[in-house]
Design a protein around this motif. Structure first.
Motif, mmCIF file in Angstrom:
data_model
loop_
_atom_site.group_PDB
_atom_site.id
_atom_site.type_symbol
_atom_site.label_atom_id
_atom_site.label_comp_id
_atom_site.label_asym_id
_atom_site.label_seq_id
_atom_site.Cartn_x
_atom_site.Cartn_y
_atom_site.Cartn_z
ATOM 1 N N ASP A 169 -2.038 -23.203 -33.598
ATOM 2 C CA ASP A 169 -1.125 -23.489 -32.497
ATOM 3 C C ASP A 169 -1.928 -23.950 -31.289
ATOM 4 O OD1 ASP A 169 0.739 -23.489 -30.438
ATOM 5 O OD2 ASP A 169 1.698 -21.616 -31.078
ATOM 6 N N THR A 170 -1.623 -25.121 -30.772
ATOM 7 C CA THR A 170 -2.370 -25.647 -29.624
ATOM 8 C C THR A 170 -2.085 -24.876 -28.339
ATOM 9 O OG1 THR A 170 -0.628 -27.325 -29.288
ATOM 10 C CG2 THR A 170 -2.575 -27.984 -30.550
ATOM 11 N N GLY A 171 -1.144 -23.942 -28.391
ATOM 12 C CA GLY A 171 -0.872 -23.111 -27.230
ATOM 13 C C GLY A 171 -1.654 -21.809 -27.217
ATOM 14 N N THR A 172 -2.341 -21.480 -28.313
ATOM 15 C CA THR A 172 -3.103 -20.236 -28.392
ATOM 16 C C THR A 172 -4.310 -20.294 -27.465
ATOM 17 O OG1 THR A 172 -2.439 -19.884 -30.688
ATOM 18 C CG2 THR A 172 -4.381 -18.698 -29.918
ATOM 19 N N LYS A 173 -4.484 -19.266 -26.653
ATOM 20 C CA LYS A 173 -5.607 -19.214 -25.716
ATOM 21 C C LYS A 173 -6.780 -18.473 -26.345
ATOM 22 C CE LYS A 173 -2.818 -19.233 -21.438
ATOM 23 N NZ LYS A 173 -3.479 -20.334 -20.721
ATOM 24 N N TYR A 174 -7.972 -19.009 -26.139
ATOM 25 C CA TYR A 174 -9.196 -18.376 -26.616
ATOM 26 C C TYR A 174 -10.075 -18.034 -25.422
ATOM 27 C CZ TYR A 174 -7.626 -20.598 -30.924
ATOM 28 O OH TYR A 174 -6.875 -21.002 -31.994
ATOM 29 N N SER A 175 -10.841 -16.944 -25.547
ATOM 30 C CA SER A 175 -11.750 -16.564 -24.470
ATOM 31 C C SER A 175 -12.927 -15.801 -25.046
ATOM 32 C CB SER A 175 -11.038 -15.705 -23.425
ATOM 33 O OG SER A 175 -10.608 -14.484 -23.994
ATOM 34 N N GLY A 176 -14.042 -15.859 -24.336
ATOM 35 C CA GLY A 176 -15.228 -15.124 -24.742
ATOM 36 C C GLY A 176 -15.920 -15.733 -25.939
ATOM 37 N N SER A 177 -17.233 -15.498 -26.028
ATOM 38 C CA SER A 177 -18.009 -15.991 -27.157
ATOM 39 C C SER A 177 -19.440 -15.511 -26.982
ATOM 40 C CB SER A 177 -17.992 -17.523 -27.221
ATOM 41 O OG SER A 177 -18.701 -18.079 -26.135
ATOM 42 N N SER A 178 -20.218 -15.707 -28.028
ATOM 43 C CA SER A 178 -21.656 -15.515 -27.907
ATOM 44 C C SER A 178 -22.206 -16.518 -26.898
ATOM 45 C CB SER A 178 -22.326 -15.745 -29.264
ATOM 46 O OG SER A 178 -23.698 -16.039 -29.119
ATOM 47 N N PRO A 179 -23.220 -16.132 -26.110
ATOM 48 C CA PRO A 179 -23.806 -17.102 -25.175
ATOM 49 C C PRO A 179 -24.491 -18.256 -25.884
ATOM 50 C CG PRO A 179 -25.132 -15.105 -25.253
ATOM 51 C CD PRO A 179 -23.872 -14.811 -26.010
ATOM 52 N N GLY A 284 -9.419 -20.957 -22.927
ATOM 53 C CA GLY A 284 -8.059 -21.456 -22.745
ATOM 54 C C GLY A 284 -7.591 -22.067 -24.042
ATOM 55 N N SER A 285 -6.496 -22.778 -23.983
ATOM 56 C CA SER A 285 -5.884 -23.353 -25.183
ATOM 57 C C SER A 285 -6.289 -24.803 -25.385
ATOM 58 C CB SER A 285 -4.360 -23.271 -25.063
ATOM 59 O OG SER A 285 -3.913 -24.102 -24.001
ATOM 60 N N ALA A 286 -6.031 -25.295 -26.594
ATOM 61 C CA ALA A 286 -6.229 -26.722 -26.868
ATOM 62 C C ALA A 286 -5.344 -27.558 -25.959
ATOM 63 C CB ALA A 286 -5.926 -27.017 -28.331
ATOM 64 N N ALA A 287 -4.151 -27.057 -25.677
ATOM 65 C CA ALA A 287 -3.237 -27.775 -24.774
ATOM 66 C C ALA A 287 -3.844 -27.931 -23.385
ATOM 67 C CB ALA A 287 -1.909 -27.022 -24.695
ATOM 68 N N GLU A 288 -4.466 -26.859 -22.886
ATOM 69 C CA GLU A 288 -5.084 -26.928 -21.556
ATOM 70 C C GLU A 288 -6.286 -27.864 -21.547
ATOM 71 O OE1 GLU A 288 -4.179 -22.520 -19.726
ATOM 72 O OE2 GLU A 288 -5.576 -22.669 -21.415
ATOM 73 N N ALA A 289 -7.092 -27.793 -22.599
ATOM 74 C CA ALA A 289 -8.258 -28.670 -22.685
ATOM 75 C C ALA A 289 -7.841 -30.141 -22.757
ATOM 76 C CB ALA A 289 -9.110 -28.304 -23.895
ATOM 77 N N ALA A 290 -6.845 -30.440 -23.572
ATOM 78 C CA ALA A 290 -6.371 -31.821 -23.693
ATOM 79 C C ALA A 290 -5.796 -32.325 -22.374
ATOM 80 C CB ALA A 290 -5.330 -31.919 -24.809
ATOM 81 N N SER A 291 -5.134 -31.445 -21.644
ATOM 82 C CA SER A 291 -4.593 -31.833 -20.336
ATOM 83 C C SER A 291 -5.726 -32.160 -19.366
ATOM 84 C CB SER A 291 -3.721 -30.703 -19.769
ATOM 85 O OG SER A 291 -2.603 -30.467 -20.604
ATOM 86 N N ASP A 292 -6.796 -31.359 -19.410
ATOM 87 C CA ASP A 292 -7.957 -31.652 -18.566
ATOM 88 C C ASP A 292 -8.563 -33.003 -18.928
ATOM 89 O OD1 ASP A 292 -7.741 -29.292 -17.150
ATOM 90 O OD2 ASP A 292 -9.330 -28.249 -18.268
ATOM 91 N N ILE A 293 -8.727 -33.262 -20.216
ATOM 92 C CA ILE A 293 -9.299 -34.529 -20.660
ATOM 93 C C ILE A 293 -8.447 -35.701 -20.180
ATOM 94 C CG2 ILE A 293 -9.748 -35.948 -22.710
ATOM 95 C CD1 ILE A 293 -10.641 -33.333 -24.115
ATOM 96 N N CYS A 294 -7.131 -35.554 -20.270
ATOM 97 C CA CYS A 294 -6.239 -36.616 -19.791
ATOM 98 C C CYS A 294 -6.426 -36.854 -18.294
ATOM 99 C CB CYS A 294 -4.785 -36.269 -20.093
ATOM 100 S SG CYS A 294 -4.326 -36.442 -21.835
ATOM 101 N N ARG A 295 -6.543 -35.777 -17.533
ATOM 102 C CA ARG A 295 -6.748 -35.931 -16.088
ATOM 103 C C ARG A 295 -8.084 -36.595 -15.790
ATOM 104 N NH1 ARG A 295 -3.794 -30.802 -15.442
ATOM 105 N NH2 ARG A 295 -5.743 -29.695 -15.884
ATOM 106 N N TRP A 296 -9.133 -36.157 -16.474
ATOM 107 C CA TRP A 296 -10.454 -36.739 -16.237
ATOM 108 C C TRP A 296 -10.483 -38.229 -16.548
ATOM 109 C CZ3 TRP A 296 -12.919 -32.195 -19.381
ATOM 110 C CH2 TRP A 296 -12.955 -31.056 -18.570
ATOM 111 N N LEU A 297 -9.689 -38.656 -17.516
ATOM 112 C CA LEU A 297 -9.653 -40.063 -17.910
ATOM 113 C C LEU A 297 -8.628 -40.865 -17.112
ATOM 114 C CD1 LEU A 297 -10.018 -39.703 -21.782
ATOM 115 C CD2 LEU A 297 -11.677 -40.742 -20.228
ATOM 116 N N GLY A 298 -8.076 -40.266 -16.066
ATOM 117 C CA GLY A 298 -7.151 -41.004 -15.206
ATOM 118 C C GLY A 298 -5.723 -41.022 -15.689
ATOM 119 N N GLN A 299 -5.340 -40.058 -16.542
ATOM 120 C CA GLN A 299 -3.975 -39.941 -17.042
ATOM 121 C C GLN A 299 -3.517 -41.212 -17.767
ATOM 122 O OE1 GLN A 299 -1.280 -37.722 -14.290
ATOM 123 N NE2 GLN A 299 -2.964 -37.894 -12.814
ATOM 124 N N PRO A 300 -4.120 -41.465 -18.944
ATOM 125 C CA PRO A 300 -3.727 -42.650 -19.715
ATOM 126 C C PRO A 300 -2.213 -42.703 -19.914
ATOM 127 C CG PRO A 300 -5.580 -41.535 -20.743
ATOM 128 C CD PRO A 300 -5.110 -40.643 -19.647
#
Length: 349
Positions: A169-179, A284-300
């Motif tokens: 699910d692209t809405g599932t949030k992930y957090s934490g990991s090995s450094p 965070g979620s895949a949805a949040e990451a994809a939204s960031d990528i869209c913003r960084w690319l000028g909102q295609p």
């Protein structure tokens, strides 16, 4: 003769991250995973492809590179790929003059096949080059261009493949990991886990998809690949005044994505896995990451998801609903869904 423009450009999707683009008289394949494990549908066979000018390869894994050697030898297409993929293709017998290794940061003029043939015969204006180098047309004869950028492969959402859900699910949030979590984990997982699935798991415990996957990766002569991605790449195709960006995994370097120029009108974005941003597992979620990528690319204006359809191993598919809803809620981008093997116009009017 009618002059072709960006308005004539079309795209077809054949599953995962494999597409065929036709623009300005060029035929370009994005990845080449056309003939896949037996449990999966094949929408276009390699022997059915009669023409290709270029092949762009995102990375060297099993669901991106296989088929490239056969397609390149069949069509004479130029392959633009990272060094790992190029070495695999060289070992599979693709002629050296068809191999163009890149690492990101390159800007490459694209020529019609006839123009490249004219250059070989000395019938057109040539670019400069060292003695003995294959003749190359002058850049003024290019009909389009591609810019190549370093990118990043996504990461696993858990500690191992056993943690991957049946449907992600692209809405599932992930957090934490090995450094130290990074793509080395993907390489080790491929080399010692996934590509040895048939050795590790008894045959009676494999489902039909896993059995077909084991058979597929065992045929290393027909299905050339590497356990090492070789360095993920992102491609920006410039056609007249329009740009398409293809990012074949959910990852990338934020500073690069924010400075890519021209910014894309269309983004093809992989949506599977836990995002890998700047070399770190994304909190965070895949949805949040994809939204960031869209913003960084000028909102295609248009976003096309990929790497979300049926797969032979877990996750068997990706639920893109959360990503679609979030991108359309927080950016001006709009999601454009493609059906397999259906040709559509690339650029919105």
């Amino acid at each position: 003769m009618t002059q072709l423009s960006w308005q004539d450009a079309t795209i077809e999707w054949f599953g995962a991250t494999t597409f065929r683009l036709q623009a300005k008289g060029l035929t370009i394949f994005l990845d080449t995973w056309l003939e896949r494990p037996s449990v999966m549908p094949t929408f276009l066979r390699i022997d059915e492809v009669t023409h290709a000018d270029y092949i762009f390869i995102s990375h060297a894994h099993f669901d991106h590179l296989p088929g490239c050697d056969r397609l390149a030898k069949q069509t004479g297409a130029i392959v633009i790929a990272n060094g790992e993929a190029i070495n695999v293709l060289r070992g599979a017998g693709v002629p050296e003059e068809q191999l163009l290794p890149v690492a990101g940061g390159e800007r490459i003029p694209l020529f019609l096949s006839k123009t490249r043939q004219d250059a070989t015969g000395g019938k057109c204006r040539l670019a400069g080059g060292p003695p003995g180098a294959p003749p190359l047309p002058h850049s003024d004869l290019a009909v389009a261009e591609v810019h190549v950028w370093p990118s990043l492969h996504c990461l696993l959402p858990g500690q191992s493949h056993a943690d991957i859900p049946d449907v992600m699910d692209t809405g599932t949030k992930y957090s934490g990991s090995s450094p130290y979590a990074c793509t080395i984990d993907i390489t080790r997982g491929m080399r010692y886990g996934l590509l040895r699935l048939g050795e590790i798991v008894p045959a009676e415990r494999l489902d039909d998809g896993e059995k077909s996957f084991v058979e597929y990766v065992a045929d290393t002569k027909r299905n050339v690949m590497s356990n090492f991605d070789g360095g993920q790449l992102c491609f920006s195709l410039l056609v007249d005044e329009r740009t398409l960006c293809w990012n074949g995994h959910l990852g990338g370097y934020s500073a690069i994505l924010q400075t890519i120029r021209p910014q894309p009108d269309v983004l093809i974005q992989a949506i599977a896995g836990r995002a890998n941003i700047d070399g770190w597992p994304f909190d965070g979620s895949a949805a949040e990451a994809a939204s960031d990528i869209c913003r960084w690319l000028g909102q295609p204006q248009r976003v096309i998801w990929c790497l979300h359809d049926d797969a032979p191993i877990k996750p068997w598919r990706i639920d893109t609903k959360a990503a679609t809803e979030m991108v359309e809620a927080v950016t001006k981008s709009r999601i454009h869904s493609l059906d397999h093997a259906v040709k559509v116009k690339v650029f919105p009017s």
